[in-house]
Write a protein that holds these residues in place. Structure first.
Motif, short mmCIF file in Angstrom:
data_model
loop_
_atom_site.label_atom_id
_atom_site.label_comp_id
_atom_site.label_asym_id
_atom_site.label_seq_id
_atom_site.Cartn_x
_atom_site.Cartn_y
_atom_site.Cartn_z
N PRO A 1 -17.15 13.29 40.96
CA PRO A 1 -17.04 14.61 41.56
C PRO A 1 -15.60 15.15 41.47
N THR A 2 -15.50 16.45 41.46
CA THR A 2 -14.21 17.12 41.37
C THR A 2 -13.58 17.24 42.75
N ALA A 3 -12.25 17.31 42.80
CA ALA A 3 -11.53 17.54 44.04
C ALA A 3 -10.28 18.35 43.73
N MET A 4 -9.54 18.69 44.76
CA MET A 4 -8.30 19.44 44.59
C MET A 4 -7.15 18.73 45.31
N MET A 5 -6.03 18.62 44.62
CA MET A 5 -4.81 18.15 45.27
C MET A 5 -4.08 19.37 45.82
N VAL A 6 -3.71 19.29 47.09
CA VAL A 6 -3.03 20.40 47.77
C VAL A 6 -1.82 19.85 48.52
N LYS A 7 -1.02 20.74 49.05
CA LYS A 7 0.10 20.29 49.89
C LYS A 7 -0.43 19.62 51.14
N ASP B 1 3.44 17.85 40.73
CA ASP B 1 4.74 18.52 40.89
C ASP B 1 4.56 20.01 41.13
N ALA B 2 3.59 20.62 40.45
CA ALA B 2 3.35 22.06 40.61
C ALA B 2 2.85 22.37 42.02
N VAL B 3 2.02 21.48 42.57
CA VAL B 3 1.56 21.66 43.95
C VAL B 3 2.73 21.55 44.92
N LYS B 4 3.55 20.54 44.75
CA LYS B 4 4.66 20.31 45.68
C LYS B 4 5.68 21.44 45.63
N SER B 5 5.88 22.03 44.44
CA SER B 5 6.87 23.11 44.30
C SER B 5 6.30 24.47 44.68
N ASP C 1 3.64 13.73 49.56
CA ASP C 1 3.68 15.07 50.17
C ASP C 1 2.43 15.88 49.85
N THR C 2 1.44 15.24 49.26
CA THR C 2 0.20 15.92 48.91
C THR C 2 -0.98 15.27 49.62
N GLN C 3 -2.14 15.92 49.54
CA GLN C 3 -3.37 15.32 49.99
C GLN C 3 -4.50 15.80 49.06
N VAL C 4 -5.62 15.10 49.13
CA VAL C 4 -6.74 15.39 48.25
C VAL C 4 -7.92 15.82 49.10
N THR C 5 -8.55 16.93 48.71
CA THR C 5 -9.71 17.42 49.45
C THR C 5 -10.90 16.49 49.23
#
Length: 304
Positions: free
Chosen positions: A143-149, A202-206, A228-232
């Motif tokens: 399954p797909t997920a998203m990495m976010v701040k 890196d793009a998420v963190k910035s 510094d990130t989390q995964v939905t």
């Protein structure tokens, strides 16, 4: 029965990209792990391939050195596929996995040439590959997920929520996730292409993107080195109304049906027990969301 697609999502990616720099096998280890082409296990009229492997006490497995699917750490063969396959082959009376390193594109040709008995690399099940080799039933889905701040400031849960929020999403170059985003109605101007997983983190963190789209398996592995990130929670994107499962499995040489069938019997005991599945594979980022549904079959996937 549901109409299951045959997405080769991991065929769209260079497999080493999932590591952000693949673990390199020491030269001496690689040399030691390879076997000569002779003595390939083939049906011999005395119980078939499984009987031969049980008599010799080991099974030759190929891996592509890509975490979290199959890789060497020191001298230990680790990852989803070797861990699962070791459990299954032990139950079948074969106690040793003898590994052979292969480039991804050489896995099936090497199997056909008799260099090993099984591919232990989490290979996606597709009709094209089914024409060349035998696949087990699905070992997992992706399954797909998203990495976010950290904190998920945009409260993202899936692609519909991303579209509503009007955020910019990162996807890997050449990967199918761009199709997923566009299929959900996200404007192409809101989809940013990145070259490798660490670029996405890196793009998420910035703040250059608000979410990075990939499989939950790969993102949970990536998050280990990006605190510094989390995964939905994972979700199943759709293309033309069809859910995208991206299943993977073990691969056997044609003529090894007895081995494949015995393997499937033990595999079902694991995928049918969510607690056992996560106990075995949780360390590699596989959760209950990666357990394949019982109605998802290789026969259907191979038909296309």
């Amino acid at each position: 029965m549901a109409n299951y697609p045959n997405p080769s999502r991991r065929g769209f990616l260079t497999r080493t990209a999932l590591l952000g720099g693949a673990l390199a096998a020491p030269a001496a280890l690689t040399a030691c792990s390879k076997t000569d082409d002779g003595g390939a296990a083939t049906p011999d009229g005395k119980g078939g391939v499984l009987a031969k492997l049980k008599d010799q006490g080991f099974v030759r497995v190929a891996y592509a050195n890509e975490a979290p699917y199959g890789y060497l750490e020191g001298s230990d063969l680790k990852g989803e596929a070797p861990t699962l396959h070791r459990e299954i082959f032990t139950a079948l009376g074969i106690d040793e996995l003898r590994p052979t390193l292969s480039e991804w594109d050489g896995l099936i040709p090497g199997l056909q040439a008799g260099k090993y008995d099984v591919i232990s690399a989490g290979m996606a099940i597709t009709p094209e590959r089914c024409a060349k080799a035998l696949f087990s039933e699905p070992e997992f889905i992706s399954p797909t997920a998203m990495m976010v701040k950290k904190g998920n400031p945009d409260n993202l849960t899936d692609l519909a929520s991303a579209k509503t929020a009007g955020i910019t999403i990162g996807v890997m170059a050449g990967a199918v996730e761009a199709d997923y985003a566009e299929g959900a109605g996200i404007d192409s101007g809101k989809i940013k292409t990145l070259q490798k997983p660490q670029d996405g983190a890196d793009a998420v963190k910035s703040g250059r993107v608000q979410a990075f789209l990939l499989t939950g398996i790969s993102l949970r592995w990536l998050a280990k080195t990006n605190p510094d990130t989390q995964v939905t929670d994972p979700f199943l994107p759709e293309l033309d109304g069809v859910k995208q499962y991206s299943p993977g499995g073990a691969v056997f040489r044609q003529g090894s049906e007895d081995l494949r069938d015995a393997f499937n019997t033990e595999l079902k005991k694991i995928t049918g027990d969510r607690q056992r599945f996560t106990s075995l594979l949780g360390q590699y980022g596989f959760a209950e969301t990666e357990v394949p549904p019982a109605e998802l079959t290789t026969a259907t996937l191979c038909k296309g």
